[in-house]
Design a protein around this motif. Structure first.
Motif, PDB file in Angstrom:
ATOM      1  N   SER A 139       0.823  -1.213   0.000  1.00 27.50           N
ATOM      2  CA  SER A 139       0.000   0.000   0.000  1.00 27.50           C
ATOM      3  C   SER A 139       0.848   1.251   0.000  1.00 27.50           C
ATOM      4  O   SER A 139       0.330   2.331   0.169  1.00 27.50           O
ATOM      5  CB  SER A 139      -0.949   0.071   1.200  1.00 27.50           C
ATOM      6  OG  SER A 139      -1.747  -1.061   1.200  1.00 27.50           O
ATOM      7  N   ASN A 140       2.160   1.137  -0.127  1.00 30.25           N
ATOM      8  CA  ASN A 140       2.984   2.341  -0.164  1.00 30.25           C
ATOM      9  C   ASN A 140       4.104   2.199  -1.195  1.00 30.25           C
ATOM     10  O   ASN A 140       5.151   1.622  -0.907  1.00 30.25           O
ATOM     11  CB  ASN A 140       3.577   2.627   1.213  1.00 30.25           C
ATOM     12  CG  ASN A 140       4.258   3.978   1.235  1.00 30.25           C
ATOM     13  OD1 ASN A 140       4.428   4.612   0.198  1.00 30.25           O
ATOM     14  ND2 ASN A 140       4.639   4.414   2.417  1.00 30.25           N
ATOM     15  N   PRO A 141       3.858   2.740  -2.404  1.00 25.16           N
ATOM     16  CA  PRO A 141       4.882   2.581  -3.438  1.00 25.16           C
ATOM     17  C   PRO A 141       6.190   3.246  -3.058  1.00 25.16           C
ATOM     18  O   PRO A 141       7.246   2.858  -3.530  1.00 25.16           O
ATOM     19  CB  PRO A 141       4.255   3.259  -4.667  1.00 25.16           C
ATOM     20  CG  PRO A 141       3.163   4.114  -4.153  1.00 25.16           C
ATOM     21  CD  PRO A 141       2.702   3.513  -2.873  1.00 25.16           C
ATOM     22  N   GLU A 142       6.134   4.262  -2.208  1.00 27.55           N
ATOM     23  CA  GLU A 142       7.354   4.995  -1.858  1.00 27.55           C
ATOM     24  C   GLU A 142       8.390   4.060  -1.243  1.00 27.55           C
ATOM     25  O   GLU A 142       9.574   4.155  -1.538  1.00 27.55           O
ATOM     26  CB  GLU A 142       7.000   6.140  -0.906  1.00 27.55           C
ATOM     27  CG  GLU A 142       7.933   7.330  -1.008  1.00 27.55           C
ATOM     28  CD  GLU A 142       9.263   7.077  -0.335  1.00 27.55           C
ATOM     29  OE1 GLU A 142      10.294   7.489  -0.880  1.00 27.55           O
ATOM     30  OE2 GLU A 142       9.273   6.434   0.735  1.00 27.55           O
TER      31      GLU A 142
ATOM     32  N   ALA B 279      15.549  26.123  -9.762  1.00 23.11           N
ATOM     33  CA  ALA B 279      14.306  25.362  -9.572  1.00 23.11           C
ATOM     34  C   ALA B 279      13.889  24.631 -10.838  1.00 23.11           C
ATOM     35  O   ALA B 279      12.896  23.929 -10.851  1.00 23.11           O
ATOM     36  CB  ALA B 279      13.195  26.286  -9.111  1.00 23.11           C
TER      37      ALA B 279
ATOM     38  N   TYR C 224       3.678  -1.871  -8.356  1.00 24.61           N
ATOM     39  CA  TYR C 224       2.518  -2.696  -8.029  1.00 24.61           C
ATOM     40  C   TYR C 224       1.820  -3.150  -9.304  1.00 24.61           C
ATOM     41  O   TYR C 224       1.691  -2.378 -10.246  1.00 24.61           O
ATOM     42  CB  TYR C 224       1.551  -1.876  -7.174  1.00 24.61           C
ATOM     43  CG  TYR C 224       0.190  -2.480  -7.016  1.00 24.61           C
ATOM     44  CD1 TYR C 224       0.016  -3.580  -6.173  1.00 24.61           C
ATOM     45  CD2 TYR C 224      -0.907  -1.989  -7.702  1.00 24.61           C
ATOM     46  CE1 TYR C 224      -1.226  -4.158  -6.032  1.00 24.61           C
ATOM     47  CE2 TYR C 224      -2.161  -2.564  -7.556  1.00 24.61           C
ATOM     48  CZ  TYR C 224      -2.305  -3.641  -6.721  1.00 24.61           C
ATOM     49  OH  TYR C 224      -3.532  -4.212  -6.585  1.00 24.61           O
TER      50      TYR C 224
ATOM     51  N   PRO D 205      10.267  22.469 -14.555  1.00 22.32           N
ATOM     52  CA  PRO D 205      10.385  22.607 -13.097  1.00 22.32           C
ATOM     53  C   PRO D 205      10.803  21.288 -12.457  1.00 22.32           C
ATOM     54  O   PRO D 205      10.350  20.216 -12.868  1.00 22.32           O
ATOM     55  CB  PRO D 205       8.975  22.984 -12.656  1.00 22.32           C
ATOM     56  CG  PRO D 205       8.292  23.476 -13.867  1.00 22.32           C
ATOM     57  CD  PRO D 205       8.903  22.777 -15.025  1.00 22.32           C
TER      58      PRO D 205
ATOM     59  N   TYR E 193      10.561  17.731  -6.547  1.00 18.49           N
ATOM     60  CA  TYR E 193      11.366  17.337  -5.392  1.00 18.49           C
ATOM     61  C   TYR E 193      10.735  16.138  -4.707  1.00 18.49           C
ATOM     62  O   TYR E 193       9.555  16.155  -4.370  1.00 18.49           O
ATOM     63  CB  TYR E 193      11.499  18.504  -4.412  1.00 18.49           C
ATOM     64  CG  TYR E 193      12.308  19.644  -4.968  1.00 18.49           C
ATOM     65  CD1 TYR E 193      13.688  19.664  -4.822  1.00 18.49           C
ATOM     66  CD2 TYR E 193      11.709  20.681  -5.668  1.00 18.49           C
ATOM     67  CE1 TYR E 193      14.445  20.691  -5.355  1.00 18.49           C
ATOM     68  CE2 TYR E 193      12.449  21.717  -6.197  1.00 18.49           C
ATOM     69  CZ  TYR E 193      13.816  21.720  -6.034  1.00 18.49           C
ATOM     70  OH  TYR E 193      14.567  22.735  -6.558  1.00 18.49           O
TER      71      TYR E 193
ATOM     72  N   GLY F  12       9.567  13.820  -1.930  1.00 18.16           N
ATOM     73  CA  GLY F  12       9.226  14.017  -0.525  1.00 18.16           C
ATOM     74  C   GLY F  12       8.863  15.450  -0.189  1.00 18.16           C
ATOM     75  O   GLY F  12       8.521  15.747   0.949  1.00 18.16           O
ATOM     76  N   ALA F  13       8.933  16.362  -1.175  1.00 16.79           N
ATOM     77  CA  ALA F  13       8.591  17.759  -0.876  1.00 16.79           C
ATOM     78  C   ALA F  13       7.086  17.927  -0.922  1.00 16.79           C
ATOM     79  O   ALA F  13       6.381  17.149  -1.550  1.00 16.79           O
ATOM     80  CB  ALA F  13       9.241  18.686  -1.875  1.00 16.79           C
ATOM     81  N   GLN F  14       6.580  18.944  -0.218  1.00 23.86           N
ATOM     82  CA  GLN F  14       5.131  19.143  -0.189  1.00 23.86           C
ATOM     83  C   GLN F  14       4.772  20.408  -0.927  1.00 23.86           C
ATOM     84  O   GLN F  14       5.476  21.377  -0.831  1.00 23.86           O
ATOM     85  CB  GLN F  14       4.682  19.269   1.252  1.00 23.86           C
ATOM     86  CG  GLN F  14       5.166  18.116   2.065  1.00 23.86           C
ATOM     87  CD  GLN F  14       4.062  17.408   2.785  1.00 23.86           C
ATOM     88  OE1 GLN F  14       3.038  17.997   3.096  1.00 23.86           O
ATOM     89  NE2 GLN F  14       4.236  16.156   3.018  1.00 23.86           N
TER      90      GLN F  14
END
Lengths: 271, 540
Positions: free
Chosen positions: B41-44, B199, B433, B533, B536, B538-540
């Motif tokens: 349940s978490n591809p990361e 950036a 997955y 652009p 990143y 893990g960036a929010q």
């Protein structure tokens, strides 16, 4: 014998090595840049130089062709994950004053009672992008567009910073939390749908994607249908339109109901 | 004459330790993606593991093996103490520091960009700096190999450079130049963005730079294997090298044509002109030549050994080979995997055939078969062969060694053959997955399950390998004698200067890089409006 005797055409190894290498390069270059381009009957070249430039990948504009006019405006907002990431107190204060005119729909605390989005604690980049899009006409709404059209860049940034600054409050009528449907955590890989959570929080958050927990179910459903029909088109790479088009009506129901039932305090904090 | 055994053992142990970790991650990835594992349940988490697996297996493990083997060759083939031992230790510690620096952001989920970087994805800057440190550490080794050969030449003017050292230095030069592509990508493009100075990034140019590194790096991985084919196997099975010149020509050809071919990795990329793709495709075809030469020479060398042992007849000699010798077994397995992998490679390099398997699981199957199979099984053989000379203790358990090699061979075939197959069926690569309940891919579930089982066989074999070496550190002491390399049927007394030095071939390598990469890089670097652009991680 030193290398001085090597780098001369009198040395047979030098002659052979350099000769064969150069010959292979020239033959493959002639084939790749002249013979093969002309072997494509569906492409017309003005002359040999034209064919060589085409095969080399020189950027060129086809003569006499103008870019098709866009029937509708596209979003021109550029976001990075650093957009508005360090707001000043003054900016938040100015935003608070401006936000009084938004309160009628989005609520005085940024939590809506009118099926409009809850903005309290929403990511600043999200509000920033949507306000810009409403102002430019890339996104239209009978109520929102007139509000946005007169905002300056500064006002948009201030409003975004203010709402991002507000604490996330629980939705007005919290419903019992529903279990996660497959579309949210797995997506549907065979239809090219990534899990909702991979952009909209819970698994990961991508710049420009809002968190959805506790938002109005009716609003989310309406937006998914608008994306699917192409009525809403301010997603720059069509990522939401492609996803919404491939979703079944049941999946739209499930995703909207699930997110509406979640408390917003599970959303990851902004760095 | 192996004097700096501690240095060599340190490199080998670090290599095999990180290999063990990355192998475990690899087996877990196969399992979790297959129908027998329950989805995370978490591809990361999957991409985090994949980044660690690729970074270790691509940059750290083979580089350390090549360095360890290179130091051993320099001392034993040149019969001279290593010059610059302190520098060598500095290089080693740079690699340790770089690996730790890269692994921490990966483990924290701040650098899940895969080892091929994939801009505009941008991870934590320390991940990239760690990779740079690993490369800089290995460049110290490149310089030391060159310096040691120079010192030896001064002492032995005009003498033929021993084949093992000639090939070793060729490999080090290839690495020095091929790493420049990724170094340019990291230093000029990615690190400024990761450090927050910019950036946006030109992802197309970055991919071209990476292709500069990505294909020739494979031949750098391959070098120790080929050196073992020519200079260890014939000696270990009691034969002789069929032709010393043929061997030198093979290594020279690798130096010249391994480099200007990387754009066959970018056949699907719109930013590269079709003409350049064709040239790279044609030069990729040429790189099969040194491999074909090697297969011929080694088969002939092996036949010499067999006939010396009394083998008769057209094919009867094959039975007379010392099949209980782990080196013989490793060579045979390596050749079988090289054959299949090489045939797959010919498909990848051709513009049209590539279209049907580009970015599918076929590609992952292919490079696991060639690198994990044909190349790594010879790394095992090199370690087995060198270990008694490094530790001063005997490796006695030949049976366990044979079992380990058999398991690695079987495991690799069971893993990669179904992997190729699902690729032909269209299964994309780099996916975390798959919903095997979907009727469209349900028939592929069996193949993927088989692959995952193969992964566990490989894990078992890898554990056995480390156990064998660890037990070898405690075995009773025994003097293995000086470390020797195979002799040729006709040992060279004089070698033409072109086959005794690298200058001409390095010049051709650089020249072909300029002709084949110069324009595409300049074109992209000078065009405006090609940056996008950064995204990143893990960036929010």
């Amino acid at each position: 014998m030193s290398t001085r005797d090597l780098f001369t055409f009198r040395n047979s190894h030098f002659r052979t090595g350099v000769g064969i290498t150069a010959a292979i390069f020239v033959v493959t270059a002639i084939a790749g840049f002249i013979v093969l381009p002309f072997a494509q009957p569906w492409v017309q070249f003005a002359n040999i130089w034209d064919a060589i430039c085409s095969a080399a990948g020189v950027p060129q504009r086809a003569a006499g062709v103008t870019a098709p006019e866009q029937a509708k405006r596209l979003s021109g907002v550029v976001l990075t994950s650093n957009t508005l990431s360090r707001p000043s107190q003054e900016a938040i204060g100015r935003g608070a004053t401006l936000a009084q005119r938004c309160a009628i729909c989005h609520g005085p605390t940024g939590v809506s009672r009118a099926d409009s989005p809850n903005l309290a604690g929403q990511y600043a980049a999200v509000i920033y992008k949507e306000l810009h899009d409403f102002r430019s006409g890339a996104r239209t709404n009978a109520v929102m567009s007139p509000f946005a059209v007169n905002l300056t860049d500064q006002e948009i940034a201030d409003l975004s910073n203010y709402y991002a600054y507000l604490p996330r409050l629980p939705a007005y009528h919290p419903t019992p939390q529903l279990p996660k449907p497959n579309i949210v955590i797995y997506g549907a890989p065979m239809r090219g749908i990534a899990p909702c959570g991979s952009c909209h929080g819970s698994l990961d958050n991508k710049t420009g994607s809002p968190w959805l927990e506790g938002q109005s179910e009716a609003y989310m459903k309406a937006q998914l249908h608008a994306f699917a029909s192409g009525e809403r088109r301010n997603d720059i790479s069509q990522q939401m339109r492609n996803i919404a088009r491939a979703m079944t009506p049941q999946e739209i129901e499930q995703a909207a109901a699930y997110y509406a039932s979640q408390p917003p305090d599970v959303v990851k904090a902004v760095d | 004459m192996l004097v700096n055994r501690k240095l060599i053992l340190a490199h080998f142990w670090l290599a095999f330790a990180v290999f063990g970790i990355a192998l475990t991650l690899g087996a877990w990835q196969m399992f979790i993606r297959s129908p027998i594992g329950t989805w995370l349940s978490n591809p990361e988490l999957y991409y985090r593991s994949l980044t660690a697996h690729g970074t270790v297996m691509g940059y750290v493990f083979p580089t350390l093996v090549a360095m360890a083997f290179g130091y051993a060759i320099s001392e034993s083939a040149l019969q001279q103490r290593l010059v610059g031992v302190r520098w060598a230790w500095a290089g080693f510690w740079l690699i340790v520091a770089g690996s730790v620096m890269a692994v921490i952001p990966i483990a924290l989920g701040r650098a899940s960009v895969l080892y091929t970087f994939y801009p505009p994805l941008i991870g934590n800057v320390f991940y990239y700096l760690g990779v740079v440190l690993v490369v800089v550490g290995s460049w110290i080794w490149v310089a030391l190999m060159s310096v040691n050969l120079r010192v030896w030449r001064k002492a032995n003017p005009g003498a033929p450079v021993p084949l093992a050292m000639f090939a070793n230095v060729a490999g080090s030069y290839l690495w020095a130049w091929t790493a420049v592509g990724a170094a340019l990508e990291l230093l000029l493009q990615i690190i400024p963005v990761a450090a927050g100075l910019k950036a946006t990034i030109d992802a197309g140019l970055a991919r071209v730079f990476f292709s500069w590194t990505l294909h020739a790096i494979v031949y750098f991985w391959l070098m120790p294997t080929y050196i073992a084919y020519y200079t260890i196997v014939p000696r270990a099975i009691g034969g002789r090298v069929y032709s010393d010149s043929m061997a030198r020509i093979s290594f020279i050809l690798f130096l010249v044509v391994a480099m200007p071919i990387g754009m066959h990795h970018t056949f699907g990329d719109p930013q590269v002109g079709a003409g350049f793709k064709f040239i790279h495709s044609a030069f990729t075809a040429l790189v099969a030549l040194p491999t074909l030469l090697t297969v011929f020479t080694i088969c002939a060398s092996v036949e010499i050994a067999a006939r010396l042992r009394g083998g008769r007849g057209m094919f009867g000699w094959i039975g007379a080979l010392p099949w209980d010798n782990p080196m013989m077994l490793a060579l045979a397995f390596s050749f079988v995997m090289l054959g299949f992998g090489g045939a797959g490679g010919l498909i990848n390099m051709s513009y049209q055939l590539d279209a049907s398997i580009h970015n599918t699981q076929w590609i992952t199957g292919h490079f696991h078969l060639i690198f994990g199979g044909a190349i790594v099984i010879m790394y095992f053989a090199i370690a087995y062969d060198l270990w008694p000379h490094l530790t001063g203790r005997e490796l006695i358990d030949l049976r366990l060694m044979r079992t380990q090699l058999w398991l690695w061979f079987i495991g690799m075939i069971v893993t990669t053959f179904p992997w190729h197959w699902v690729g032909i069926l269209g299964m994309p690569r780099r996916m975390a997955y798959f919903d095997f309940g979907d009727p469209a891919i349900a028939p592929q579930a069996l193949s993927v399950t088989l692959s995952a089982i193969g992964g566990f066989i490989l894990l078992a074999s890898g554990i056995m390998f480390i156990v064998i070496l660890a037990r070898g550190m405690r075995a009773p002491q025994a003097d293995a004698g000086p470390y020797r390399f195979a002799l040729a049927v006709h040992q060279p007394t004089t070698v033409p200067v072109a086959l005794n030095t690298h200058a001409l071939w390095v010049a051709l390598m650089i020249g072909l890089t300029l002709t084949n990469y110069g324009y595409p890089i300049l074109n992209l670097a000078l065009s405006s409006g090609t940056s996008v652009p950064a995204v990143y991680v893990g960036a929010q």
